[in-house]
Design an enzyme around this catalytic site. Structure first.
Site, short mmCIF file in Angstrom:
data_model
loop_
_atom_site.label_atom_id
_atom_site.label_comp_id
_atom_site.label_asym_id
_atom_site.label_seq_id
_atom_site.Cartn_x
_atom_site.Cartn_y
_atom_site.Cartn_z
N GLY A 1 0.75 -1.13 -0.20
CA GLY A 1 -0.15 0.20 0.07
C GLY A 1 0.78 1.44 0.18
N VAL B 1 18.00 9.39 -4.09
CA VAL B 1 17.96 9.43 -4.75
C VAL B 1 19.11 10.64 -5.32
CG1 VAL B 1 17.96 10.78 -7.03
CG2 VAL B 1 16.07 9.35 -6.03
N ARG C 1 0.65 -5.27 -4.91
CA ARG C 1 1.16 -6.78 -4.20
C ARG C 1 0.56 -6.58 -5.39
NH1 ARG C 1 -0.28 -4.46 1.00
NH2 ARG C 1 -2.53 -2.83 1.34
N ASP D 1 5.00 -4.82 5.95
CA ASP D 1 5.87 -5.73 6.07
C ASP D 1 5.84 -7.09 5.08
OD1 ASP D 1 2.53 -6.05 6.34
OD2 ASP D 1 2.54 -7.31 7.86
N THR E 1 4.56 2.62 5.72
CA THR E 1 3.00 1.92 5.75
C THR E 1 2.18 2.92 6.64
OG1 THR E 1 1.72 0.46 6.05
CG2 THR E 1 3.90 0.63 6.78
N ASP F 1 0.12 2.17 8.29
CA ASP F 1 -0.46 1.33 9.92
C ASP F 1 0.58 1.38 10.75
OD1 ASP F 1 -2.43 0.40 7.90
OD2 ASP F 1 -1.48 -1.19 7.40
N ASP G 1 2.81 -1.00 11.87
CA ASP G 1 2.85 -2.41 12.45
C ASP G 1 3.98 -2.77 12.32
OD1 ASP G 1 1.90 -2.23 9.60
OD2 ASP G 1 1.02 -4.41 10.16
N ARG H 1 -17.87 15.50 14.57
CA ARG H 1 -17.74 15.72 15.83
C ARG H 1 -19.41 16.34 15.91
NH1 ARG H 1 -17.72 13.12 21.17
NH2 ARG H 1 -15.26 12.99 20.83
N ARG I 1 -5.06 -2.48 9.66
CA ARG I 1 -5.45 -3.85 8.65
C ARG I 1 -5.14 -5.10 10.33
NH1 ARG I 1 -4.35 -5.88 3.63
NH2 ARG I 1 -2.13 -5.38 3.55
N GLY J 1 -10.45 12.75 21.27
CA GLY J 1 -11.43 12.53 22.53
C GLY J 1 -12.12 11.62 22.38
N LYS K 1 -23.83 12.21 28.95
CA LYS K 1 -23.49 12.93 27.17
C LYS K 1 -24.57 12.46 26.53
CE LYS K 1 -18.46 12.37 27.68
NZ LYS K 1 -17.20 11.44 26.51
N ARG L 1 -4.62 6.89 3.14
CA ARG L 1 -4.15 6.55 2.25
C ARG L 1 -2.60 7.89 1.71
NH1 ARG L 1 -3.90 1.35 0.96
NH2 ARG L 1 -3.40 1.13 -0.81
#
Ligand code: F6P
Length: 322
Positions: free
Chosen positions: A11, A24, A72, A103, A126, A128, A130, A155, A172, A186, A214, A255
């Site tokens: 991605g 470069v 991918r 990953d 990425t 994510d 992760d 909100r 993911r 928040g 609330k 993204r």
């Protein structure tokens, strides 16, 4: 080293262009030729590549996406696919290869560096976040700011209507985006894989919130294997507790966009760190940033080891949402 190849894979993430630009320019300053490989591993297998000079990377630092294109590539997961790539790399005289991705990219990179004597170095790109071996990945900061902007918008309308909203963010299998955008926005509740919560518990917590005065609430949901799961969750909540709600799936909006300053700086440092790593014989690693310092982690550790959410953030999220 006279020739380095660079590709973006998996991605796309905002800041990938800033990273290409830095790599470069650092290479050229060492009189090393830089070859841009198009469309990730898919383009590598086809030999789709072209030299990158200073001018090609002019005026790209602020652009999201990737000038090299990305993909991918299931074929690269096969030995035959990688053999084709190795053949292309050998024939083109590329001695070092920079892989910008997540990953999945580093799984491929680990196998590639085992199967040929080329120096391979990873750069974590990425949204994510992760990837083990770096505090932040390129693109994460932009993505959480995009998600935050959306949460702020939600909100306004949630408050105007006294409504419950479910906002689904990417990530993911992990809750990094949900956690940080949720704390910054928040939000009332977080549903993330790292802290499982039953529908019953979520109902109880929301009821407590509403009893406490609330009138509206936002629940941020991290996408799971099946994006769109927030629809199921909000329906179950409605069936169980009668809460009327609205759902908003942010999806690929997260993204794109111009990278934040933090992402541009991180990408520039890591792009430069990748070239330096190759020159210093650190092939088979990923360059990351840990506590503000450049750090190299074995490529296989970046996906074999699991990066945890910061426990301070977990505690903060629990307390702040009450
Ligand atoms: O890995 C980045 C990511 O945006 C994930 O958050 C998401 O699950 C996935 O990619 C979506 O992938 P694709 O663009 O291939 O649908």
């Amino acid at each position: 080293m006279r020739k380095i190849g660079i590709l973006t894979s998996g991605g796309d993430a905002p800041g990938m262009n800033a990273c290409i630009r830095a790599a470069v320019r650092i290479s050229l300053s060492h009189k090393i030729e830089m070859i841009g490989i198009k469309w990730g591993f898919a383009g590598l297998i086809r030999g789709d590549m072209e030299p990158l000079d200073r001018r090609v990377v002019t005026n790209i630092i602020h652009q999201g996406g990737t000038i090299l294109g990305t993909a991918r590539c299931p074929e690269f997961q096969t030995e035959e696919g990688r053999a084709l790539a190795i053949d292309i790399l050998k024939r083109s005289g590329i001695e070092g290869l920079i892989l910008i991705g997540g990953d999945g990219t580093f799984r491929g990179g680990t196998l590639l560096s085992k199967e040929c004597d080329l120096s391979v170095i990873g750069v974590p790109g990425t949204i994510d976040n992760d990837v083990f071996g770096t505090d932040y990945t390129i693109g994460f900061d932009t993505a959480i700011n995009t998600a935050l902007n959306a949460i702020d918008h939600i909100r306004d309308t949630a408050t105007a209507h006294d409504r419950l909203f479910f906002v689904e963010v990417m990530g993911r299998h992990t809750g990094f985006i949900a956690m940080e955008s949720g704390i910054a926005g928040g939000v009332e509740e977080l549903l993330i894989p790292e802290i499982p919560m039953s529908i019953e518990d979520l109902c109880l917590r929301l009821e407590r919130n509403f009893r406490g005065g609330k009138k509206s609430a936002i629940v941020v949901v991290a996408e799971t294997e099946q994006p769109g799961d927030s629809f199921r969750i909000s329906k179950e909540i409605k069936d169980k507790a009668g809460f009327d709600s609205r759902d908003c799936i942010l999806g690929h909006i997260q993204r794109g966009g111009s990278p934040t300053a933090r992402d541009r700086v991180l990408a520039s440092k890591l792009g430069a760190g990748a070239v330096r790593g190759l020159l210093e014989g650190k092939g088979g690693t990923m360059v990351g940033e840990i506590k503000g310092e450049i750090a190299y982690t074995l490529l296989k550790d970046t996906w074999e080891k699991k990066k945890r959410l910061h426990p301070d953030l977990e505690n903060l999220a629990k307390i702040m949402s009450d």
